[in-house]
Design an enzyme around this catalytic site. Sequence first.
Site, PDB file in Angstrom:
ATOM      1  N   ASP A   1       0.853  -1.181   0.000  1.00 57.33           N
ATOM      2  CA  ASP A   1       0.000   0.000   0.000  1.00 57.33           C
ATOM      3  C   ASP A   1       0.893   1.236   0.000  1.00 57.33           C
ATOM      4  O   ASP A   1       1.774   1.369   0.874  1.00 57.33           O
ATOM      5  CB  ASP A   1      -0.909   0.014   1.228  1.00 57.33           C
TER       6      ASP A   1
ATOM      7  N   ASP B   1     -15.145  -2.826  -1.534  1.00 55.73           N
ATOM      8  CA  ASP B   1     -14.758  -2.582  -0.145  1.00 55.73           C
ATOM      9  C   ASP B   1     -16.022  -2.310   0.651  1.00 55.73           C
ATOM     10  O   ASP B   1     -16.819  -1.433   0.284  1.00 55.73           O
ATOM     11  CB  ASP B   1     -13.818  -1.382  -0.052  1.00 55.73           C
TER      12      ASP B   1
END
Length: 254
Positions: free
Chosen positions: A8, A129
């Site tokens: 990330d 998500d």
Amino acid sequence: MILFPAIDLKDGQCVRLKLGDMGQATVYNADPAAQAKAFEDQGFEWLHVVDLNGAFAGESVNGAAVEAILKATKNPVQLGGGIRTLDHIEKWLSKGLARVILGTVAVRDPGLVIEACRKFPGKIAVGIDAKGGKVAVEGWAEASTLGVIELAKKFEGAGVSAIIYTDIDRDGILTGINWDATIDLADAISIPVIASGGLASIADIVRMTMPDAKKLEGAISGRALYDGRINPAEALAILRGDLKPAPGLFEERA
């Protein structure tokens, strides 16, 4: 079954967030390209990358870091975060990405996802998500009224290569993947599903080998790898079937 190590990116560095909060970022490596090569050397065969700044900005922000990653590893790379247009998709695929992950735009403009699948077959994944069972967008900053399965079904037959399902309520806090919700999603659609959010220990790796989970394409691991809670060699050996795990780590779901 694929175990995807995660990188990330925030401000050019390799970080992990807690519960999707950009204010709760832990830096694990200032050199994401070196981290990508380290994962390859450990035996991983794929890489999952997210441009966190890009997810909030709606355009690529950590492009230089992503390009350095692509040069550093021979492994196929999937990228999400800030990819919102066909031009964005084409640009990244031309740089060598194996596939792009479309998240917010999949909610805002499902037709673009379908067009992208037609134009770039096999190269488009959708990131779903969820927070409290509802789909979140804009880098998890906004909740929608869409249910996870409701959104996923919009892409049946479109050619989406995978759905990456993340339970935000578990992400980065090492409480274990939400296996029930993930497998329910996989049961409801024909698109391959990748589990994400909360992978905590070797028990989650063992759970991936259970009969009801074998329909999944794999799972993503971040913090558990960086913190040393999962030994890469052991995890990959279990997934290959070369190592029999200790009994009783997970009971098979009825």
